[in-house]
Write an enzyme that holds these catalytic residues in place. Structure first.
Site, PDB file in Angstrom:
ATOM      1  CG  ASP A  45     -27.725  27.148  42.398  1.00 31.04           C
ATOM      2  OD1 ASP A  45     -27.334  26.732  40.971  1.00 31.04           O
ATOM      3  OD2 ASP A  45     -28.673  26.676  42.954  1.00 31.04           O
ATOM      4  N   GLY A  46     -27.466  29.169  39.511  1.00 28.50           N
ATOM      5  CA  GLY A  46     -28.771  29.742  38.655  1.00 28.50           C
ATOM      6  C   GLY A  46     -28.106  30.066  37.494  1.00 28.50           C
ATOM      7  NE  ARG A  49     -31.940  27.048  38.309  1.00 26.11           N
ATOM      8  CZ  ARG A  49     -31.772  27.051  39.803  1.00 26.11           C
ATOM      9  NH1 ARG A  49     -32.925  27.551  40.505  1.00 26.11           N
ATOM     10  NH2 ARG A  49     -30.683  26.845  40.381  1.00 26.11           N
ATOM     11  CD1 TRP A  50     -29.728  35.652  34.173  1.00 29.55           C
ATOM     12  CD2 TRP A  50     -28.437  34.833  32.227  1.00 29.55           C
ATOM     13  NE1 TRP A  50     -29.301  36.577  33.274  1.00 29.55           N
ATOM     14  CE2 TRP A  50     -28.532  36.043  32.138  1.00 29.55           C
ATOM     15  CE3 TRP A  50     -27.885  34.050  31.348  1.00 29.55           C
ATOM     16  CZ2 TRP A  50     -28.193  36.651  31.335  1.00 29.55           C
ATOM     17  CZ3 TRP A  50     -27.163  35.047  30.508  1.00 29.55           C
ATOM     18  CH2 TRP A  50     -27.394  36.353  30.205  1.00 29.55           C
ATOM     19  NE  ARG A  58     -25.706  23.231  32.487  1.00 32.65           N
ATOM     20  CZ  ARG A  58     -26.443  23.813  33.445  1.00 32.65           C
ATOM     21  NH1 ARG A  58     -27.525  23.990  33.689  1.00 32.65           N
ATOM     22  NH2 ARG A  58     -25.689  23.815  34.510  1.00 32.65           N
ATOM     23  CB  SER A  90     -19.014  21.699  44.156  1.00 33.38           C
ATOM     24  OG  SER A  90     -19.901  21.001  43.512  1.00 33.38           O
ATOM     25  CG  ASN A  93     -20.346  22.194  40.600  1.00 36.44           C
ATOM     26  OD1 ASN A  93     -20.231  23.036  41.037  1.00 36.44           O
ATOM     27  ND2 ASN A  93     -21.430  21.674  40.520  1.00 36.44           N
ATOM     28  NE  ARG A 227     -28.382  27.298  46.517  1.00 37.94           N
ATOM     29  CZ  ARG A 227     -27.984  26.110  46.415  1.00 37.94           C
ATOM     30  NH1 ARG A 227     -27.410  25.531  47.537  1.00 37.94           N
ATOM     31  NH2 ARG A 227     -27.930  25.738  45.230  1.00 37.94           N
ATOM     32  CB  ILE A 234     -26.015  24.186  53.030  1.00 40.39           C
ATOM     33  CG1 ILE A 234     -26.797  25.003  53.945  1.00 40.39           C
ATOM     34  CG2 ILE A 234     -24.285  24.323  53.400  1.00 40.39           C
ATOM     35  CD1 ILE A 234     -26.534  26.768  54.009  1.00 40.39           C
ATOM     36  CB  SER A 235     -24.974  22.755  47.797  1.00 35.53           C
ATOM     37  OG  SER A 235     -26.316  22.706  47.344  1.00 35.53           O
TER      38      SER A 235
HETATM   39  C1  FPP Z   1     -24.178  27.156  39.159  1.00 38.05           C
HETATM   40  O1  FPP Z   1     -25.067  27.281  38.205  1.00 38.05           O
HETATM   41  C2  FPP Z   1     -22.738  27.689  39.364  1.00 38.05           C
HETATM   42  C3  FPP Z   1     -21.809  26.981  39.086  1.00 38.05           C
HETATM   43  C4  FPP Z   1     -21.452  25.676  38.588  1.00 38.05           C
HETATM   44  C5  FPP Z   1     -20.556  27.424  39.687  1.00 38.05           C
HETATM   45  C6  FPP Z   1     -20.358  29.116  39.682  1.00 38.05           C
HETATM   46  C7  FPP Z   1     -19.569  29.256  38.509  1.00 38.05           C
HETATM   47  C8  FPP Z   1     -19.451  30.762  37.961  1.00 38.05           C
HETATM   48  C9  FPP Z   1     -19.955  31.653  38.194  1.00 38.05           C
HETATM   49  C10 FPP Z   1     -18.779  30.904  36.629  1.00 38.05           C
HETATM   50  C11 FPP Z   1     -17.554  31.352  36.809  1.00 38.05           C
HETATM   51  C12 FPP Z   1     -16.734  31.580  38.136  1.00 38.05           C
HETATM   52  C13 FPP Z   1     -15.539  31.980  38.106  1.00 38.05           C
HETATM   53  C14 FPP Z   1     -14.931  32.065  39.291  1.00 38.05           C
HETATM   54  C15 FPP Z   1     -14.869  32.603  36.653  1.00 38.05           C
HETATM   55  P1  FPP Z   1     -25.635  26.139  37.684  1.00 38.05           P
HETATM   56  O2  FPP Z   1     -25.005  25.679  36.513  1.00 38.05           O
HETATM   57  O3  FPP Z   1     -25.779  25.109  38.664  1.00 38.05           O
HETATM   58  O4  FPP Z   1     -26.948  26.534  37.191  1.00 38.05           O
HETATM   59  P2  FPP Z   1     -28.601  25.861  37.385  1.00 38.05           P
HETATM   60  O5  FPP Z   1     -28.644  25.399  38.791  1.00 38.05           O
HETATM   61  O6  FPP Z   1     -29.400  27.074  37.103  1.00 38.05           O
HETATM   62  O7  FPP Z   1     -28.342  24.757  36.380  1.00 38.05           O
END
Ligand code: FPP
EC number: 2.5.1.-
Length: 328
Positions: A45-46, A49-50, A58, A90, A93, A227, A234-235
């Site tokens: 996660d993150g 934000r990164w 994003r 997910s 998502n 996490r 736990i989402s």
């Molecule tokens: C959460 O970041 C991350 C995801 C939506 C899923 C993870 C996806 C990756 C690591 C990218 C590629 C993965 C593979 C296997 C190629 P977020 O968008 O929810 O972050 P935020 O909460 O800071 O907005």
């Protein structure tokens, strides 16, 4: 989609710890080799934000996140971690993110697979997936299948990507498959489902029947769930399987997470006392033999918990009360 069957004994896989970086090696040397977890699952996660912190879009966060995936996978394979499961996409998502972000993530997944299958093979990593992957776009499914077939013979870490995955829908799918099996059996035997239930099918349904019907049927439950990004939830990830997992939350955002941080999390895990609902090592049979009578324990607890009144403050309170009374 289900994870593949277990591999043979992981202790036969050659040790590749010499390939760790110097920083990784210094943490790896502190680890108890006998207590390396069998299965680590990560809620990545993150990414958003990164990117936001750097005034980037994003999608650049997701792209950097994909690089972290590969760093973590390769470190896992160097320490012979048998099972690594990553929550990559997910069901929520899929349903709740803008279409443009979903289609970017799908493209990123394909290019990640195409770009990394060779490295997976170099690292003896076998690829698998869990989730309602049949609902993903066909070209994504094709690439996924190609990647798992191309790495199927590897005997090191099994990397499972949770894609279009939700734990509640996994349980729904498990119940559906148990009911389908029951109906098929009734049909084969030429009786009714009621007959089978009456003949013991209901009583024979237990926790292991449910575990066998989950996508993760052939995997051990995670020992450790990590996490990133500091969120303490736990989402909808592996709800059944993490009943007794240790949880490690780090504030680090996923794109800043790498193999070193995986080893730090494993180190923290090794200092936890796992009890599985029991009493662990801090409560022994000797404690049971040394039980004090209940009244003595109650008196001791009372002395500790109820503060003794301070005589000076008691006097002050009385004086205040007197003043109030005389004012009337
Ligand atoms: C959460 O970041 C991350 C995801 C939506 C899923 C993870 C996806 C990756 C690591 C990218 C590629 C993965 C593979 C296997 C190629 P977020 O968008 O929810 O972050 P935020 O909460 O800071 O907005």
């Amino acid at each position: 989609m289900r994870a593949p069957t277990p591999l043979s004994d992981s202790s036969r896989v050659p040790n590749r710890s010499h390939e760790l970086s110097a920083d990784e090696l210094s943490i790896y040397r502190q680890l108890d080799q006998a207590k390396i977890p069998q299965h680590v699952a990560i809620i990545m996660d993150g990414n958003g934000r990164w990117a936001g912190k750097r005034a980037l879009k994003r999608f650049l966060g997701h792209q950097k996140g994909a690089e972290s995936v590969q760093f973590v996978v390769e470190t896992a394979s160097r320490i012979n971690l048998p099972w690594l499961t990553l929550y990559a996409f997910s069901l929520e998502n899929n349903l709740r993110r803008p279409k443009s972000e979903v289609s970017f993530l799908m493209k990123l997944l394909r290019s990640y697979l195409v770009g990394n299958v060779k490295r997976m093979n170099d690292n003896n990593v076998r690829m698998a997936y869990i989730g309602r992957t049949h609902d993903l776009p066909q070209e994504v499914q094709d690439t996924m299948q190609w990647a798992s077939e191309s790495t199927a013979k590897n005997t090191g870490t099994t990397l499972t990507l949770a894609l279009n995955y939700g734990a509640r829908s996994e349980i729904v799918d498990a119940v559906r498959s148990l009911l389908t099996d029951l109906t098929t059996e009734a049909h084969t035997r030429g009786c009714s489902v009621d007959d089978l239930l009456g003949a013991g099918a209901l009583e024979s349904l237990d926790e292991s029947s449910i575990a066998r019907a989950l996508y993760t049927a052939h995997m051990p439950d995670p020992d450790l769930v990590i996490r990133t990004s500091g969120e303490q939830r736990i989402s909808n990830f592996l709800l059944w399987q993490i009943a007794y997992s240790e949880i490690f939350v780090t504030d680090r955002l996923w794109p800043d997470f790498n193999g070193l941080h995986l080893l730090e999390a494993i180190n923290a895990y090794q200092h936890r006392e796992r009890r599985f609902g029991g009493l662990g090592e801090s409560f022994t049979d000797e404690d049971l033999n040394n039980l004090e009578p209940a009244e003595e324990v109650a008196a001791e607890i009372k002395d500790h918990l109820i503060p003794k009144p301070d005589p000076k403050s008691e006097l002050k309170t009385e004086a205040k009360a007197d003043a109030l009374l005389t004012r009337r």
